[in-house]
Design a protein around this motif. Structure first.
Motif, PDB file in Angstrom:
ATOM      1  N   GLY A  54       0.794  -1.222   0.000  1.00 46.27           N
ATOM      2  CA  GLY A  54       0.000   0.000   0.000  1.00 46.27           C
ATOM      3  C   GLY A  54       0.824   1.268   0.000  1.00 46.27           C
ATOM      4  O   GLY A  54       0.282   2.370   0.188  1.00 46.27           O
ATOM      5  N   ALA A  55       2.145   1.142  -0.230  1.00 44.46           N
ATOM      6  CA  ALA A  55       3.015   2.323  -0.195  1.00 44.46           C
ATOM      7  C   ALA A  55       2.596   3.368  -1.229  1.00 44.46           C
ATOM      8  O   ALA A  55       2.753   4.567  -1.007  1.00 44.46           O
ATOM      9  CB  ALA A  55       4.467   1.903  -0.430  1.00 44.46           C
ATOM     10  N   SER A 114      -9.113   2.301  -2.110  1.00 46.99           N
ATOM     11  CA  SER A 114      -8.448   2.874  -0.935  1.00 46.99           C
ATOM     12  C   SER A 114      -7.968   1.785   0.024  1.00 46.99           C
ATOM     13  O   SER A 114      -7.234   2.063   0.973  1.00 46.99           O
ATOM     14  CB  SER A 114      -9.389   3.826  -0.196  1.00 46.99           C
ATOM     15  OG  SER A 114     -10.581   3.163   0.155  1.00 46.99           O
ATOM     16  N   GLU A 115      -8.379   0.541  -0.232  1.00 49.64           N
ATOM     17  CA  GLU A 115      -7.996  -0.572   0.641  1.00 49.64           C
ATOM     18  C   GLU A 115      -7.383  -1.730  -0.153  1.00 49.64           C
ATOM     19  O   GLU A 115      -6.903  -2.700   0.437  1.00 49.64           O
ATOM     20  CB  GLU A 115      -9.235  -1.102   1.396  1.00 49.64           C
ATOM     21  CG  GLU A 115      -9.938  -0.042   2.222  1.00 49.64           C
ATOM     22  CD  GLU A 115     -11.302  -0.509   2.714  1.00 49.64           C
ATOM     23  OE1 GLU A 115     -11.706  -1.636   2.324  1.00 49.64           O
ATOM     24  OE2 GLU A 115     -11.952   0.224   3.470  1.00 49.64           O
ATOM     25  N   PHE A 116      -7.389  -1.622  -1.472  1.00 51.42           N
ATOM     26  CA  PHE A 116      -7.021  -2.734  -2.366  1.00 51.42           C
ATOM     27  C   PHE A 116      -5.565  -2.579  -2.816  1.00 51.42           C
ATOM     28  O   PHE A 116      -5.143  -1.498  -3.233  1.00 51.42           O
ATOM     29  CB  PHE A 116      -7.960  -2.700  -3.575  1.00 51.42           C
ATOM     30  CG  PHE A 116      -7.742  -3.799  -4.584  1.00 51.42           C
ATOM     31  CD1 PHE A 116      -8.171  -5.089  -4.336  1.00 51.42           C
ATOM     32  CD2 PHE A 116      -7.123  -3.525  -5.805  1.00 51.42           C
ATOM     33  CE1 PHE A 116      -8.001  -6.094  -5.276  1.00 51.42           C
ATOM     34  CE2 PHE A 116      -6.950  -4.517  -6.755  1.00 51.42           C
ATOM     35  CZ  PHE A 116      -7.391  -5.807  -6.485  1.00 51.42           C
ATOM     36  N   ASP A 117      -4.794  -3.666  -2.716  1.00 49.82           N
ATOM     37  CA  ASP A 117      -3.364  -3.571  -3.039  1.00 49.82           C
ATOM     38  C   ASP A 117      -2.903  -4.646  -4.029  1.00 49.82           C
ATOM     39  O   ASP A 117      -1.726  -5.011  -4.046  1.00 49.82           O
ATOM     40  CB  ASP A 117      -2.524  -3.697  -1.752  1.00 49.82           C
ATOM     41  CG  ASP A 117      -2.813  -2.576  -0.774  1.00 49.82           C
ATOM     42  OD1 ASP A 117      -2.958  -1.427  -1.222  1.00 49.82           O
ATOM     43  OD2 ASP A 117      -2.907  -2.850   0.440  1.00 49.82           O
ATOM     44  N   ILE A 129      -1.828   6.100  -6.415  1.00 47.61           N
ATOM     45  CA  ILE A 129      -2.802   5.416  -7.274  1.00 47.61           C
ATOM     46  C   ILE A 129      -4.129   6.178  -7.292  1.00 47.61           C
ATOM     47  O   ILE A 129      -4.714   6.423  -8.354  1.00 47.61           O
ATOM     48  CB  ILE A 129      -3.010   3.960  -6.799  1.00 47.61           C
ATOM     49  CG1 ILE A 129      -1.733   3.125  -7.042  1.00 47.61           C
ATOM     50  CG2 ILE A 129      -4.204   3.317  -7.516  1.00 47.61           C
ATOM     51  CD1 ILE A 129      -1.752   1.761  -6.382  1.00 47.61           C
ATOM     52  N   LEU A 130      -4.587   6.547  -6.107  1.00 50.82           N
ATOM     53  CA  LEU A 130      -5.847   7.285  -6.028  1.00 50.82           C
ATOM     54  C   LEU A 130      -5.727   8.633  -6.748  1.00 50.82           C
ATOM     55  O   LEU A 130      -6.668   9.082  -7.415  1.00 50.82           O
ATOM     56  CB  LEU A 130      -6.237   7.500  -4.562  1.00 50.82           C
ATOM     57  CG  LEU A 130      -6.584   6.224  -3.768  1.00 50.82           C
ATOM     58  CD1 LEU A 130      -6.822   6.563  -2.295  1.00 50.82           C
ATOM     59  CD2 LEU A 130      -7.814   5.525  -4.359  1.00 50.82           C
ATOM     60  N   HIS A 131      -4.562   9.256  -6.637  1.00 47.05           N
ATOM     61  CA  HIS A 131      -4.326  10.534  -7.306  1.00 47.05           C
ATOM     62  C   HIS A 131      -4.360  10.351  -8.830  1.00 47.05           C
ATOM     63  O   HIS A 131      -4.956  11.169  -9.558  1.00 47.05           O
ATOM     64  CB  HIS A 131      -2.971  11.108  -6.870  1.00 47.05           C
ATOM     65  CG  HIS A 131      -2.684  12.471  -7.406  1.00 47.05           C
ATOM     66  ND1 HIS A 131      -3.211  13.619  -6.857  1.00 47.05           N
ATOM     67  CD2 HIS A 131      -1.930  12.887  -8.472  1.00 47.05           C
ATOM     68  CE1 HIS A 131      -2.790  14.679  -7.528  1.00 47.05           C
ATOM     69  NE2 HIS A 131      -2.014  14.264  -8.521  1.00 47.05           N
TER      70      HIS A 131
END
Length: 580
Positions: free
Chosen positions: A150-151, A257-260, A156-158
């Motif tokens: 999740g680093a 937001s929780e998926f890696d 990713i969201l951005h």
């Protein structure tokens, strides 16, 4: 002892880049360590072409470190890339590995018999070992670990939030024709080792556009682990993402937001990392520097992540000569470990240090390696007596060690071609090899083979793995009686002159003087007459004399240098084979 570079006197490309990188680092991140980067994909054997991706920033980072500045050399292991194909010639795998195509490299089994847990770790390990032998210090970053921990979640969201901006940049190039197609495969002895799979760009994928729009992110399937997925919807507010897998039909909805278990597509992933790590310097291969390629596009996308494009020299391809005898276990493509079996780390470092990144060069696995070693030894001598040019001194200094100290070296670096000849003739008999080498210089005899190592071991490895059997030297067991009987009076006299001089000239220098001197004496000139004092016919007479000796000793027209060959055969056996 640390090696201190004379940076104020050097004029080589490394110093110039170091100046530029330090200045740029002070502008972007004053007071922070300078960050340089490399990217390697362990999708198969990491070859000598890929090594330029590491050596270019390594040399610059080391120069910066020599100047007393803090610097980090990052190597991003692109081990979360998709497994694209089953490489040819890798031992321990077969066609069944094709079932893993599309999975992350860390989810592909290692070749049979490997001690490593997966495909990526197997190929990373060999490169890490070679880099250690070459004195390359680096901070390794596993992209699989970065993504699955999740680093990069915020990045990713951005990227998903700004997918429209990213799509607009990429769209400028989608309709443009490709500048260069795939190169046709060349014969291995002329092959240019392109960094097609090893520079961090396993593909030029820029994401997918469908009925739901463009998305710069690809999840790996929760069922089959493959990346053959299509994002069908995404909600910016909830970060809810839905996808389907075209490989197995699996469908899933997750919160990003929780998926890696996925990654940004390459053309977005690379500039994201520039911004994330604050990279100041990173080279790229020719394949990434053409219009519309990942480096150029990344320069526009990196701003979306709040970063700047690194200083990025394009580096040229690395060629290979003499691959005919290369083991087919690697499909004819040599890796750094293959080069380090036949040459010392200093020589391999020198090959990368002495050429600017945009200059191509070849690494020799054939007879050319002997000439390269001769050239290296001449440079060492010039550096020692102060006659070397500043740029050559700089390349030498970068070859023999780093800011941390000198690399281990051979205590008595005897000529590589001499060591190769001795290894060839003695065929693994260490005692015999020591006898011959101790007679090269009777005034300062070698007391142990360890004094000639590791150079002797490298030369022996080259003889055993890269010299065809029909070119190996086999000394006659018995004299060639018919040839000896057929010799004319002049030839008999030349052999007699050699035999009469053996005892008094039994050293490398002495035998060199003797074999070249016999034809001179026969023609009425002093043995030490210089070429300028001799008529051209003497060279012809010398060649004929040498050919005769080769026939009498090894049954061929040519062979190892005669002084070395005579020492190797031994004085008693030479006398027997020459008919005494």
């Amino acid at each position: 002892m640390p090696i201190v570079a004379q940076s104020t006197e050097t004029t080589d490309w490394v110093s110039r880049f170091a100046d530029e990188v330090i200045e740029e680092s002070e502008r972007r991140a004053p007071g922070k360590p300078v960050v340089v980067a490399s990217g390697l994909s362990p999708s198969g054997p990491i070859h000598l072409g890929n090594l330029r991706e590491v050596m270019t920033p390594h040399l610059v980072a080391d120069e910066i470190r020599r100047r007393g500045r803090r610097v980090r050399h990052l190597i991003s292991w692109d081990d979360y890339d998709r497994y694209r194909k089953v490489p040819a010639g890798v031992p321990g795998i077969d066609a069944s590995w094709a079932e893993h195509i599309g999975k992350p490299l860390t989810s592909v089994p290692a070749p049979e018999g490997s001690p490593h847990p997966n495909w990526a770790e197997h190929f990373k390990a060999a490169m890490i070992e070679s880099l250690a032998e070459m004195g390359v210090e680096f901070d390794g970053i596993s992209q699989a670990a970065q993504y699955t921990s999740g680093a990069y979640r915020e990045q990713i969201l951005h990227a998903m939030k700004h997918r429209g901006d990213i799509d607009a940049v990429l769209d400028q190039y989608r309709t443009k024709p490709k500048q260069a197609g795939k190169k046709q495969q060349k014969p291995v002895d002329e092959a240019e080792l392109e960094a097609e799979e090893g520079s961090g760009a396993a593909s030029e994928d820029d994401g997918s556009s469908g009925s739901a729009g463009y998305f710069p992110y690809k999840p790996y399937c929760g069922n089959c682990e493959k990346d053959l997925t299509t994002v069908t919807s995404y909600d910016d507010d909830t970060t809810e993402l839905a996808y389907t897998c075209t490989a197995c039909g699996f469908e899933e909805t997750v919160r990003l937001s929780e998926f890696d278990r996925g990654k940004l597509v390459w053309k977005v992933d690379w500039p994201m990392r520039w911004a994330y790590e604050g990279v100041i310097f990173e080279p790229s291969g020719v394949d990434h520097s053409s219009p519309g390629s990942s480096f150029q596009v990344g320069g526009q996308i990196v701003g979306i992540f709040g970063g700047e494009q690194p200083i990025g020299p394009m580096y040229a391809f690395v060629g290979i000569s003499g691959m005919a005898k290369m083991s087919s276990s690697r499909g004819g493509v040599p890796v750094p470990a293959d080069a380090l079996k036949i040459m010392e780390p200093q020589l391999l470092r020198w090959l990368y240090a002495r050429r600017r990144p945009n200059q191509s060069f070849k690494i020799a696995f054939d007879q050319e390696i002997q000439r390269l070693y001769d050239e290296w030894d001449k440079l060492v001598a010039k550096v020692a007596d102060g006659s070397a040019l500043p740029a050559d001194v700089a390349a030498y200094t970068r070859a023999v060690g780093t800011a941390s100290g000198e690399l281990p070296k051979t205590p008595r670096p005897l000529p590589y071609r001499t060591l190769a000849s001795v290894a060839d003739i003695t065929a693994g008999h260490q005692d015999q090899a020591l006898r011959i080498l101790s007679e090269l210089d009777p005034a300062n005899p070698l007391s142990s083979l360890d004094e000639a190592r590791p150079r002797f071991d490298r030369a022996e490895s080259w003889i055993n793995t890269h010299v065809p059997a029909d070119q190996r030297t086999v000394v006659r067991d018995e004299p060639d009686v018919d040839l000896l009987k057929s010799l004319d009076e002049a030839s008999q006299r030349s052999v007699r002159l050699l035999l009469d001089g053996l005892a008094d000239n039994w050293s490398l220098d002495g035998l060199t003087h003797l074999v070249y001197g016999v034809p001179k004496v026969q023609a009425g000139f002093p043995a030490d007459a210089t070429p300028k004092e001799l008529p051209p016919e003497i060279k012809t007479a010398q060649r004929s004399f040498f050919a005769l000796l080769y026939h009498l000793l090894v049954g061929r027209d040519t062979g190892p240098r005669l002084p070395t060959l005579l020492l190797a055969v031994g004085q008693e056996r030479v006398r027997t084979l020459l008919g005494e």
